[in-house]
Design a protein around this motif. Structure first.
Motif, PDB file in Angstrom:
ATOM      1  N   ASN A 147       2.636   4.477   1.064  1.00  0.00           N
ATOM      2  CA  ASN A 147       2.966   4.894   2.456  1.00  0.00           C
ATOM      3  C   ASN A 147       3.326   3.845   3.422  1.00  0.00           C
ATOM      4  OD1 ASN A 147       3.425   7.399   3.346  1.00  0.00           O
ATOM      5  ND2 ASN A 147       1.983   7.420   4.866  1.00  0.00           N
ATOM      6  N   LEU A 179      14.408   2.815   9.644  1.00  0.00           N
ATOM      7  CA  LEU A 179      15.156   3.794   9.637  1.00  0.00           C
ATOM      8  C   LEU A 179      16.621   3.450  10.497  1.00  0.00           C
ATOM      9  CD1 LEU A 179      12.383   6.304  10.871  1.00  0.00           C
ATOM     10  CD2 LEU A 179      13.245   5.669   8.527  1.00  0.00           C
ATOM     11  N   GLY A 214       5.861   2.050   3.528  1.00  0.00           N
ATOM     12  CA  GLY A 214       7.200   2.095   3.807  1.00  0.00           C
ATOM     13  C   GLY A 214       8.270   1.457   2.852  1.00  0.00           C
ATOM     14  N   THR A 265       6.525  -3.207   8.474  1.00  0.00           N
ATOM     15  CA  THR A 265       7.428  -2.110   8.441  1.00  0.00           C
ATOM     16  C   THR A 265       7.153  -1.476   9.722  1.00  0.00           C
ATOM     17  OG1 THR A 265       6.005  -0.757   7.298  1.00  0.00           O
ATOM     18  CG2 THR A 265       7.691  -1.848   5.933  1.00  0.00           C
ATOM     19  N   ARG A 270       0.815  -1.188   0.239  1.00  0.00           N
ATOM     20  CA  ARG A 270      -0.101  -0.213   0.130  1.00  0.00           C
ATOM     21  C   ARG A 270       0.782   1.290  -0.031  1.00  0.00           C
ATOM     22  NH1 ARG A 270      -4.198  -0.277   4.919  1.00  0.00           N
ATOM     23  NH2 ARG A 270      -3.340  -2.404   5.242  1.00  0.00           N
TER      24      ARG A 270
HETATM   25  P1  GDP Z   1       6.191   3.905   0.339  1.00  0.00           P
HETATM   26  O1  GDP Z   1       4.953   4.915  -0.103  1.00  0.00           O
HETATM   27  O2  GDP Z   1       5.546   2.757   0.716  1.00  0.00           O
HETATM   28  O3  GDP Z   1       7.349   3.958  -0.546  1.00  0.00           O
HETATM   29  O4  GDP Z   1       6.499   4.612   1.760  1.00  0.00           O
HETATM   30  P2  GDP Z   1       7.930   5.378   2.257  1.00  0.00           P
HETATM   31  O5  GDP Z   1       9.005   4.424   2.400  1.00  0.00           O
HETATM   32  O6  GDP Z   1       8.020   6.693   1.416  1.00  0.00           O
HETATM   33  O7  GDP Z   1       7.696   5.718   3.759  1.00  0.00           O
HETATM   34  C1  GDP Z   1       6.319   6.526   4.233  1.00  0.00           C
HETATM   35  C2  GDP Z   1       6.689   6.983   5.546  1.00  0.00           C
HETATM   36  O8  GDP Z   1       6.904   6.012   6.608  1.00  0.00           O
HETATM   37  C3  GDP Z   1       7.900   7.873   5.225  1.00  0.00           C
HETATM   38  O9  GDP Z   1       7.544   9.425   6.427  1.00  0.00           O
HETATM   39  C4  GDP Z   1       8.761   7.153   6.153  1.00  0.00           C
HETATM   40  O10 GDP Z   1      10.040   7.961   6.709  1.00  0.00           O
HETATM   41  C5  GDP Z   1       8.224   6.495   7.178  1.00  0.00           C
HETATM   42  N1  GDP Z   1       8.580   5.049   7.350  1.00  0.00           N
HETATM   43  C6  GDP Z   1       9.161   4.130   6.582  1.00  0.00           C
HETATM   44  N2  GDP Z   1       9.589   3.103   7.081  1.00  0.00           N
HETATM   45  C7  GDP Z   1       9.699   3.209   8.407  1.00  0.00           C
HETATM   46  C8  GDP Z   1      10.283   2.623   9.651  1.00  0.00           C
HETATM   47  O11 GDP Z   1      10.531   1.420   9.559  1.00  0.00           O
HETATM   48  N3  GDP Z   1      10.184   3.196  10.850  1.00  0.00           N
HETATM   49  C9  GDP Z   1       9.310   4.495  11.027  1.00  0.00           C
HETATM   50  N4  GDP Z   1       9.361   5.016  12.138  1.00  0.00           N
HETATM   51  N5  GDP Z   1       8.998   5.052   9.655  1.00  0.00           N
HETATM   52  C10 GDP Z   1       9.206   4.708   8.652  1.00  0.00           C
END
Ligand code: GDP
Length: 194
Positions: free
Chosen positions: A33, A176, A35, A142, A31
């Motif tokens: 966001n 992270l 991660g 995630t 989905r």
């Molecule tokens: P995508 O749309 O699935 O590619 O999601 P992103 O990788 O852009 O991540 C969406 C948001 O979740 C961003 O603000 C990331 O920094 C945050 N995020 C992703 N993975 C993690 C994680 O393992 N821990 C935390 N705390 N935040 C995360």
């Protein structure tokens, strides 16, 4: 932290645009966001290999990366954004259907899911797709840094049950701080290269 060589190959939609490399391949789906880009970047220890979901022009394509010269990771567009309408679901299916059916070297799906949330209908459908295409399924929880250990264990059980998979197929991660990513990488390698 192990070094991995990661090389962007190309972005493409139609079959004619897919890379001709015949290396074992894993597709990363999830989905919006959930991660997914953060996870791919953490896995190969790069800051900006995978684009964040909002990068214009890249969001409706499959992005192919060659990893360590022996595997391909494919980043699929994020699905199920709240404001998605039916036509974007159709666009997604149009892109993904031929890929699942005709990408002969595709061996595994890495389903990326926010570890704090229950899988939704789209996640369940993606797992069904993977099963129909005889792919190995690896599920990543995630954002586990935001969960207590007991909540993570409880959610893992719920995710396994909702998706109809075994808990041993689920890998909790914190992209992270790169917790859980080496175990996940090792599992993907095992599935693709065995
Ligand atoms: P995508 O749309 O699935 O590619 O999601 P992103 O990788 O852009 O991540 C969406 C948001 O979740 C961003 O603000 C990331 O920094 C945050 N995020 C992703 N993975 C993690 C994680 O393992 N821990 C935390 N705390 N935040 C995360």
């Amino acid at each position: 932290m192990q070094y991995h060589e990661a090389e962007f190959l190309l972005s493409g939609a139609q079959q004619s645009q897919w890379p001709s490399e015949n290396l074992p391949e894993a597709v990363f789906a999830g989905r919006s966001n959930a991660g997914k880009s953060s996870l791919i970047n953490a896995l190969v220890n790069r800051k900006n290999l995978a684009y964040a979901g909002s990068t214009p022009g890249k969001t409706r394509l499959l992005n192919f990366y060659r990893i360590d010269q022996r595997m391909i990771f494919t980043d699929a567009p994020g699905y199920g954004y709240a404001k998605d309408n039916r036509s974007s679901a159709e666009t997604f299916a149009k892109l993904m259907d031929p890929y699942f059916h005709h990408r002969a070297n595709l061996k595994a799906m890495v389903l990326v899911a926010d570890g704090r949330r229950k899988p939704n209908q789209d996640d369940i459908l993606m797992c069904d797709y993977a099963r129909q295409s005889h792919l190995a399924i690896i599920v990543v929880m995630t954002k586990c840094d935001k969960l207590s250990h007991s909540a993570m264990i409880a959610n893992k059980r719920i995710i396994a049950s909702e998706l109809g998979i075994s808990e041993s197929q689920i890998f909790p991660c914190d992209s992270l701080k790169k917790q859980g990513t080496e175990e996940l990488f090792a599992r993907i390698e095992e599935v693709l290269l065995q």
